[in-house]
Design a protein around this motif. Structure first.
Motif, PDB file in Angstrom:
ATOM      1  N   VAL A 164       0.824  -1.204   0.000  1.00 30.44           N
ATOM      2  CA  VAL A 164       0.000   0.000   0.000  1.00 30.44           C
ATOM      3  C   VAL A 164       0.861   1.258   0.000  1.00 30.44           C
ATOM      4  O   VAL A 164       0.564   2.238  -0.687  1.00 30.44           O
ATOM      5  CB  VAL A 164      -0.949   0.007   1.221  1.00 30.44           C
ATOM      6  N   PHE A 232       0.115   8.877   2.520  1.00 35.34           N
ATOM      7  CA  PHE A 232      -1.023   7.964   2.623  1.00 35.34           C
ATOM      8  C   PHE A 232      -2.150   8.612   3.417  1.00 35.34           C
ATOM      9  O   PHE A 232      -3.319   8.567   3.025  1.00 35.34           O
ATOM     10  CB  PHE A 232      -0.539   6.682   3.294  1.00 35.34           C
ATOM     11  N   GLN A 235      -4.106  11.318   1.606  1.00 35.13           N
ATOM     12  CA  GLN A 235      -5.117  10.832   0.677  1.00 35.13           C
ATOM     13  C   GLN A 235      -6.408  10.414   1.373  1.00 35.13           C
ATOM     14  O   GLN A 235      -7.342   9.929   0.733  1.00 35.13           O
ATOM     15  CB  GLN A 235      -4.567   9.634  -0.101  1.00 35.13           C
ATOM     16  N   MET A 237      -6.616   8.136   3.954  1.00 29.06           N
ATOM     17  CA  MET A 237      -6.628   6.708   4.199  1.00 29.06           C
ATOM     18  C   MET A 237      -6.689   6.316   5.675  1.00 29.06           C
ATOM     19  O   MET A 237      -6.889   5.147   5.992  1.00 29.06           O
ATOM     20  CB  MET A 237      -5.378   6.063   3.575  1.00 29.06           C
ATOM     21  N   PHE A 240      -9.248   3.725   7.402  1.00 35.87           N
ATOM     22  CA  PHE A 240      -9.233   2.288   7.131  1.00 35.87           C
ATOM     23  C   PHE A 240      -8.529   1.509   8.236  1.00 35.87           C
ATOM     24  O   PHE A 240      -8.690   0.303   8.331  1.00 35.87           O
ATOM     25  CB  PHE A 240      -8.550   2.000   5.797  1.00 35.87           C
ATOM     26  N   VAL A 270     -13.452   4.731  -3.388  1.00 42.04           N
ATOM     27  CA  VAL A 270     -11.998   4.580  -3.444  1.00 42.04           C
ATOM     28  C   VAL A 270     -11.548   4.112  -4.832  1.00 42.04           C
ATOM     29  O   VAL A 270     -10.503   3.478  -4.973  1.00 42.04           O
ATOM     30  CB  VAL A 270     -11.493   3.597  -2.353  1.00 42.04           C
ATOM     31  N   LYS A 273      -8.111   4.962  -5.804  1.00 44.08           N
ATOM     32  CA  LYS A 273      -7.061   4.401  -4.947  1.00 44.08           C
ATOM     33  C   LYS A 273      -7.028   2.888  -5.162  1.00 44.08           C
ATOM     34  O   LYS A 273      -7.248   2.109  -4.224  1.00 44.08           O
ATOM     35  CB  LYS A 273      -7.323   4.748  -3.490  1.00 44.08           C
ATOM     36  N   GLN A 275      -4.769   0.586  -5.617  1.00 45.21           N
ATOM     37  CA  GLN A 275      -3.852  -0.277  -4.884  1.00 45.21           C
ATOM     38  C   GLN A 275      -4.351  -0.545  -3.478  1.00 45.21           C
ATOM     39  O   GLN A 275      -4.165  -1.634  -2.933  1.00 45.21           O
ATOM     40  CB  GLN A 275      -2.467   0.370  -4.841  1.00 45.21           C
ATOM     41  N   LEU A 276      -5.034   0.451  -2.916  1.00 46.37           N
ATOM     42  CA  LEU A 276      -5.559   0.288  -1.568  1.00 46.37           C
ATOM     43  C   LEU A 276      -6.625  -0.788  -1.531  1.00 46.37           C
ATOM     44  O   LEU A 276      -6.564  -1.722  -0.735  1.00 46.37           O
ATOM     45  CB  LEU A 276      -6.133   1.609  -1.050  1.00 46.37           C
ATOM     46  N   THR A 279      -5.392  -4.360  -2.204  1.00 44.18           N
ATOM     47  CA  THR A 279      -4.623  -4.897  -1.084  1.00 44.18           C
ATOM     48  C   THR A 279      -5.535  -5.214   0.089  1.00 44.18           C
ATOM     49  O   THR A 279      -5.339  -6.207   0.802  1.00 44.18           O
ATOM     50  CB  THR A 279      -3.521  -3.907  -0.659  1.00 44.18           C
ATOM     51  N   PHE A 280      -6.556  -4.395   0.301  1.00 47.79           N
ATOM     52  CA  PHE A 280      -7.500  -4.671   1.378  1.00 47.79           C
ATOM     53  C   PHE A 280      -8.255  -5.962   1.104  1.00 47.79           C
ATOM     54  O   PHE A 280      -8.531  -6.739   2.027  1.00 47.79           O
ATOM     55  CB  PHE A 280      -8.470  -3.496   1.545  1.00 47.79           C
TER      56      PHE A 280
END
Length: 538
Positions: A164, A232, A235, A237, A240, A270, A273, A275-276, A279-280
């Motif tokens: 991330v 991060f 943005q 984030m 989360f 999102v 975003k 990649q977030l 990955t989540f």
């Protein structure tokens, strides 16, 4: 006819008394005449005609052998997910769907009959009945409509967090050392503030010695990590990471009427975003992996997990990360979990992962450019031998049509079958936002996860220790360097007060404080899974 009333397997010539059909068609029909429970995908396409007597199906026990749903934008991948999810729910199998575009929420409401639906149902001999299915709606960190899904930094782990934060291999290894230290000292990393506090401490004069025995943490690497955390957080984030942390066992629930719950993770908020959220999703899957018991081959899956926009997960990843994904996908089958990756072409998924995907639904591909033509050729090579000219078929399929091959009840690939897919019975589009909000607020899970909790964790423990050291009398002798150093500040809290942490996190006083922390045993490193995600106590 329901799935449970499916006819027994027949010889090819027994398919609706149609021995005059071409031999390849009879062989395809025989390959999909399963005796046990199965999901109905649609009817065979052959030589430009739809043959409703030849039904294309997936055996229910084979859904934990994973799958791929691929195709160009606008070819009907989302509706295919909806069709499969409906039938899984109807047979008591919980489903997880990542709703990237915000149009899957309609699975909770009955569909609307129209000319197109009636025409499709007639073509594939489908007894179409409008139906909604039991749903729970989630949103990452509460951004958007849905019950907030949060994870603590500790449980997320250094491997996924490095992805991330877009750290390189050296920085990822250093982050792993930081997590190791926090685990050993009982410093719970609940949110990003906790991680920042531990990194800052380990680069201070008092904290540098803590990691010397296991490699140390360079100031330059720590600076990169802190800057990445700042970007991060900028943005948006931060929400989360925190508590209450989502318990992934909620995804395996069955409703009171025996249907599997469809868990819809709303992701439009999102979309920028990628990649977030990819990955989540991997965190959710990894958490399921090390929490679920081994069950081996089962009559039906415990959960089927649809991983949308799968190519985003594999962009710019290390070999170690890819190996971890491959191992998770390979081993989670024995936990009764099926994983379907959803993307545009099979080449978006690395070969080692693609090799684990036994069920394939390939929608149309475009061949407008040399790159498109190369991708088309690569896709064709991933299919078994077929009587079709797949390079031609895959470019002329219409919306809601796909080339299918799945695993039979014996685990062998079925013949390749061009298929006109059935129409979903739920609403093919989003539900009204007000209806969605009411469903979220009325959920029994809302009270459990809606309100964020900020309890004592690493940041509070370190700042409390500093405050305690600052208020203590100065030492009478130089035999306690840690206490005498504690008067030197290292930073400011957000409210402007001194929040420096210079006391080494050792000594009985600290251990007594840490012992009060819920779920933490001092001096015991948290057991971590393939991805470095921490096991949690349920």
């Amino acid at each position: 006819m329901t799935d449970s009333e499916a006819p027994p397997a027949k010889a090819p010539q027994g398919v609706s008394g149609a021995p005059a059909l071409p031999r390849p068609v009879l062989e395809i029909a025989s390959g999909y005449a399963f005796a046990g429970p199965a999901l109905d995908l649609g009817a065979l396409l052959w030589d430009g005609r739809c043959l409703p007597d030849v039904q294309i199906r997936i055996p229910l026990p084979m859904l934990n052998r994973h799958g791929l749903v691929a195709g160009a934008t606008g070819t009907g991948k989302t509706k295919t997910l909806q069709l499969i999810a409906e039938q899984l729910s109807a047979q008591g199998v919980p489903v997880f769907l990542a709703d990237v575009k915000g149009d899957v929420s309609g699975i909770s409401a009955p569909g609307q009959e129209n000319d197109k639906v009636r025409a499709r149902a007639g073509e594939v001999r489908q007894e179409w009945t409008p139906a909604g299915f039991p749903c729970e709606f989630y949103a990452l960190g509460g951004m958007g409509h849905g019950i907030p899904v949060r994870a603590t930094v500790t449980s997320f782990g250094p491997v996924l967090l490095s992805k991330v934060l877009q750290l390189n291999q050296t920085q990822e290894q250093s982050l792993g050392l930081i997590f190791h230290y926090a685990d050993q000292k009982g410093l719970e990393l609940v949110d990003l503030l906790d991680l920042r506090a531990v990194v800052t401490f380990l680069t201070s004069d008092e904290g540098k010695s803590e990691l010397k025995g296991i490699g140390g943490l360079s100031t330059a690497t720590a600076g990169v990590i802190l800057r990445s955390l700042t970007a991060f957080e900028a943005q948006g984030m931060s929400p989360f990471f925190g508590e209450p942390e989502f318990d992934t066992s909620e995804l395996s629930r069955v409703s009171g009427d025996g249907r599997g719950t469809v868990s819809v993770l709303e992701l439009p908020a999102v979309q920028d975003k990628p990649q977030l959220f990819s990955t989540f999703l991997m965190w959710l899957l990894a958490d399921l992996f090390h929490d679920l018991p081994e069950v081996g081959d089962v009559e039906k899956p415990k959960l089927v997990f649809f991983f949308d926009e799968a190519h985003l997960l594999f962009n710019d990843v290390s070999k170690a990360f890819l190996d971890a994904v491959t191992q998770t996908v390979r081993l989670i089958r024995s936990k009764g979990v099926g994983v379907f990756f959803v993307t545009q072409t099979p080449k978006d998924v690395p070969g080692d992962v693609l090799a684990q995907l036994g069920n394939r639904v390939q929608h149309a591909l475009r061949a407008f450019t040399p790159d498109d033509q190369k991708a088309l050729g690569s896709t064709v090579k991933t299919f078994p031998n077929s009587p079709y000219d797949l390079e031609e078929v895959l470019t002329v399929l219409g919306t809601g049509e796909a080339v299918v091959t799945v695993l039979s009840e014996k685990g062998a690939p079925t013949p390749v079958a061009a298929t006109r897919l059935r129409a979903p019975e739920s609403l093919m589009g989003p539900v009204d936002p007000a209806v969605l909000d009411r469903a979220v607020e009325q959920s029994p899970l809302y009270g459990r996860y809606a309100e964020a909790v900020d309890r004592e964790s690493a940041y509070e423990k370190l700042t409390a220790r500093e405050a305690e050291a600052a208020s203590s009398p100065a030492p009478a002798a130089p035999s306690a360097p840690a206490e005498s150093a504690s008067s030197r500040g290292r930073g400011q809290k957000a409210d402007g007060q001194d929040s420096s942490v210079v006391e080494q996190v050792v000594g009985s006083g600290v251990f007594k404080s840490l012992a009060r922390s819920l779920g933490t045993q001092i001096g015991r490193e948290i057991t971590r899974s393939i991805f470095g995600t921490a096991r949690r106590r349920r």
